[in-house]
Design a protein around this motif. Sequence first.
Motif, PDB file in Angstrom:
ATOM      1  N   MET A   1       0.837  -1.182   0.000  1.00 29.13           N
ATOM      2  CA  MET A   1       0.000   0.000   0.000  1.00 29.13           C
ATOM      3  C   MET A   1       0.881   1.243   0.000  1.00 29.13           C
ATOM      4  SD  MET A   1      -3.073   0.780   2.570  1.00 29.13           S
ATOM      5  CE  MET A   1      -3.645   2.406   2.803  1.00 29.13           C
ATOM      6  N   SER A   2       0.474   2.215  -0.748  1.00 27.81           N
ATOM      7  CA  SER A   2       1.264   3.440  -0.865  1.00 27.81           C
ATOM      8  C   SER A   2       1.110   4.313   0.372  1.00 27.81           C
ATOM      9  CB  SER A   2       0.808   4.172  -2.124  1.00 27.81           C
ATOM     10  OG  SER A   2       0.753   5.518  -1.939  1.00 27.81           O
ATOM     11  N   ARG A   3       2.162   5.043   0.720  1.00 26.90           N
ATOM     12  CA  ARG A   3       2.133   5.886   1.916  1.00 26.90           C
ATOM     13  C   ARG A   3       1.863   7.347   1.554  1.00 26.90           C
ATOM     14  NH1 ARG A   3       4.000   3.753   6.716  1.00 26.90           N
ATOM     15  NH2 ARG A   3       4.515   5.857   7.377  1.00 26.90           N
ATOM     16  N   ARG A   4       1.438   7.591   0.333  1.00 22.82           N
ATOM     17  CA  ARG A   4       1.189   8.970  -0.087  1.00 22.82           C
ATOM     18  C   ARG A   4      -0.033   9.530   0.620  1.00 22.82           C
ATOM     19  NH1 ARG A   4       2.353  10.232  -6.309  1.00 22.82           N
ATOM     20  NH2 ARG A   4       4.573   9.915  -6.167  1.00 22.82           N
ATOM     21  N   GLY A   5       0.085  10.791   0.996  1.00 21.95           N
ATOM     22  CA  GLY A   5      -1.057  11.470   1.594  1.00 21.95           C
ATOM     23  C   GLY A   5      -1.303  11.124   3.055  1.00 21.95           C
ATOM     24  N   THR A   6      -0.547  10.192   3.582  1.00 21.13           N
ATOM     25  CA  THR A   6      -0.738   9.820   4.985  1.00 21.13           C
ATOM     26  C   THR A   6       0.511  10.180   5.776  1.00 21.13           C
ATOM     27  OG1 THR A   6       0.058   7.602   4.558  1.00 21.13           O
ATOM     28  CG2 THR A   6      -2.328   7.929   4.466  1.00 21.13           C
ATOM     29  N   ALA A   7       0.879  11.427   5.679  1.00 21.37           N
ATOM     30  CA  ALA A   7       2.083  11.870   6.388  1.00 21.37           C
ATOM     31  C   ALA A   7       1.789  11.917   7.881  1.00 21.37           C
ATOM     32  CB  ALA A   7       2.521  13.230   5.885  1.00 21.37           C
ATOM     33  N   GLU A   8       2.378  11.003   8.601  1.00 21.74           N
ATOM     34  CA  GLU A   8       2.197  10.978  10.045  1.00 21.74           C
ATOM     35  C   GLU A   8       3.393  11.650  10.689  1.00 21.74           C
ATOM     36  OE1 GLU A   8       1.553   7.047  11.531  1.00 21.74           O
ATOM     37  OE2 GLU A   8       0.291   6.521   9.830  1.00 21.74           O
ATOM     38  N   LYS A   9       3.114  12.521  11.617  1.00 15.44           N
ATOM     39  CA  LYS A   9       4.200  13.172  12.333  1.00 15.44           C
ATOM     40  C   LYS A   9       4.677  12.218  13.412  1.00 15.44           C
ATOM     41  CE  LYS A   9       5.541  17.586  14.041  1.00 15.44           C
ATOM     42  NZ  LYS A   9       5.171  18.948  14.314  1.00 15.44           N
ATOM     43  N   ARG A  10       5.972  11.942  13.400  1.00 12.26           N
ATOM     44  CA  ARG A  10       6.517  11.028  14.399  1.00 12.26           C
ATOM     45  C   ARG A  10       6.640  11.746  15.718  1.00 12.26           C
ATOM     46  NH1 ARG A  10      11.550   7.796  12.158  1.00 12.26           N
ATOM     47  NH2 ARG A  10      12.294   8.763  14.056  1.00 12.26           N
ATOM     48  N   THR A  11       6.216  11.091  16.764  1.00  8.54           N
ATOM     49  CA  THR A  11       6.344  11.695  18.085  1.00  8.54           C
ATOM     50  C   THR A  11       7.622  11.177  18.733  1.00  8.54           C
ATOM     51  OG1 THR A  11       5.028   9.916  19.051  1.00  8.54           O
ATOM     52  CG2 THR A  11       3.863  11.936  18.428  1.00  8.54           C
ATOM     53  N   ALA A  12       8.283  12.058  19.449  1.00  6.08           N
ATOM     54  CA  ALA A  12       9.516  11.672  20.134  1.00  6.08           C
ATOM     55  C   ALA A  12       9.168  10.733  21.280  1.00  6.08           C
ATOM     56  CB  ALA A  12      10.238  12.905  20.655  1.00  6.08           C
ATOM     57  N   LYS A  13       9.977   9.710  21.445  1.00  2.00           N
ATOM     58  CA  LYS A  13       9.728   8.758  22.520  1.00  2.00           C
ATOM     59  C   LYS A  13      10.190   9.325  23.846  1.00  2.00           C
ATOM     60  CE  LYS A  13       9.860   4.666  19.712  1.00  2.00           C
ATOM     61  NZ  LYS A  13      10.751   3.889  18.915  1.00  2.00           N
ATOM     62  N   SER A  14       9.610   8.811  24.908  1.00  2.03           N
ATOM     63  CA  SER A  14      10.002   9.262  26.235  1.00  2.03           C
ATOM     64  C   SER A  14      10.734   8.131  26.950  1.00  2.03           C
ATOM     65  CB  SER A  14       8.783   9.711  27.033  1.00  2.03           C
ATOM     66  OG  SER A  14       7.801   8.713  27.014  1.00  2.03           O
ATOM     67  N   ASP A  15      11.497   8.500  27.959  1.00  2.00           N
ATOM     68  CA  ASP A  15      12.303   7.499  28.659  1.00  2.00           C
ATOM     69  C   ASP A  15      11.417   6.650  29.565  1.00  2.00           C
ATOM     70  OD1 ASP A  15      13.273   8.490  31.795  1.00  2.00           O
ATOM     71  OD2 ASP A  15      12.061   9.804  30.538  1.00  2.00           O
ATOM     72  N   PRO A  16      11.881   5.457  29.967  1.00  2.00           N
ATOM     73  CA  PRO A  16      11.028   4.534  30.732  1.00  2.00           C
ATOM     74  C   PRO A  16      10.750   4.953  32.177  1.00  2.00           C
ATOM     75  CG  PRO A  16      13.191   3.564  30.361  1.00  2.00           C
ATOM     76  CD  PRO A  16      13.135   4.824  29.557  1.00  2.00           C
ATOM     77  N   ILE A  17      11.638   5.698  32.818  1.00  2.00           N
ATOM     78  CA  ILE A  17      11.445   6.003  34.240  1.00  2.00           C
ATOM     79  C   ILE A  17      10.671   7.302  34.440  1.00  2.00           C
ATOM     80  CG2 ILE A  17      12.642   6.593  36.394  1.00  2.00           C
ATOM     81  CD1 ILE A  17      14.680   4.493  35.722  1.00  2.00           C
ATOM     82  N   PHE A  18      11.143   8.395  33.829  1.00  2.00           N
ATOM     83  CA  PHE A  18      10.508   9.691  34.041  1.00  2.00           C
ATOM     84  C   PHE A  18       9.402   9.978  33.036  1.00  2.00           C
ATOM     85  CE2 PHE A  18      14.788  10.349  35.852  1.00  2.00           C
ATOM     86  CZ  PHE A  18      14.405  10.666  37.140  1.00  2.00           C
ATOM     87  N   LEU A  19       9.310   9.180  31.955  1.00  2.00           N
ATOM     88  CA  LEU A  19       8.331   9.393  30.891  1.00  2.00           C
ATOM     89  C   LEU A  19       8.431  10.822  30.351  1.00  2.00           C
ATOM     90  CD1 LEU A  19       5.292   7.556  32.517  1.00  2.00           C
ATOM     91  CD2 LEU A  19       6.963   6.644  30.902  1.00  2.00           C
ATOM     92  N   ASN A  20       9.664  11.223  30.075  1.00  2.00           N
ATOM     93  CA  ASN A  20       9.948  12.596  29.670  1.00  2.00           C
ATOM     94  C   ASN A  20      10.720  12.576  28.351  1.00  2.00           C
ATOM     95  OD1 ASN A  20      11.139  15.224  29.478  1.00  2.00           O
ATOM     96  ND2 ASN A  20      10.676  15.497  31.640  1.00  2.00           N
ATOM     97  N   ARG A  21      10.264  13.363  27.371  1.00  2.00           N
ATOM     98  CA  ARG A  21      10.933  13.385  26.065  1.00  2.00           C
ATOM     99  C   ARG A  21      12.272  14.105  26.132  1.00  2.00           C
ATOM    100  NH1 ARG A  21       5.553  14.747  23.121  1.00  2.00           N
ATOM    101  NH2 ARG A  21       6.244  16.844  23.556  1.00  2.00           N
ATOM    102  N   LEU A  22      12.380  15.102  26.999  1.00  2.00           N
ATOM    103  CA  LEU A  22      13.639  15.838  27.129  1.00  2.00           C
ATOM    104  C   LEU A  22      14.748  14.929  27.652  1.00  2.00           C
ATOM    105  CD1 LEU A  22      14.942  18.606  26.838  1.00  2.00           C
ATOM    106  CD2 LEU A  22      14.310  19.070  29.194  1.00  2.00           C
TER     107      LEU A  22
END
Length: 142
Positions: A1-22
């Motif tokens: 299936m083509s991925r055209r038109g379905t641009a998903e913005k990737r979200t930054a992952k967070s760490d396992p302990i603090f659940l913080n992206r920074l």
Amino acid sequence: MSRRGTAEKRTAKSDPIFLNRLVNMVVNRIMKDGKKSLAYQILYRAVKIIQQKTETNPLLVLRQAIRRVTPNIGVKTRRSKQGRALAIRWLLEASQKRPGGNMAFKLSSELVDAAKGSGGSIRKKEATHRMAEANRTLAHFR
């Protein structure tokens, strides 16, 4: 299936302990040769040392340090995420240059100093600001 038109913005992952992206951004900058678990160990030890030194929330110290080191202006125009990445890089470089024991201790010391408004990373930011100001004054000669 083509991925055209379905641009998903990737979200930054967070760490396992603090659940913080920074925290995850800092860990990814510390990481060398794909050794992420070692990078997590270094940062979590540094966070524990900050907790013992300051008796405040270490994530607040981390956020404040990065906010203080983030450049307001740069030699090139910078977006906010680029500024934050630059601040993280400067913090890690300054902590690596510090004399003393292990990386966790050096990183915690640099973060505490940066949160207070001193340290090598703050000096780097100020030098960048001075260079940007000098370039701005010379811009009309071109």
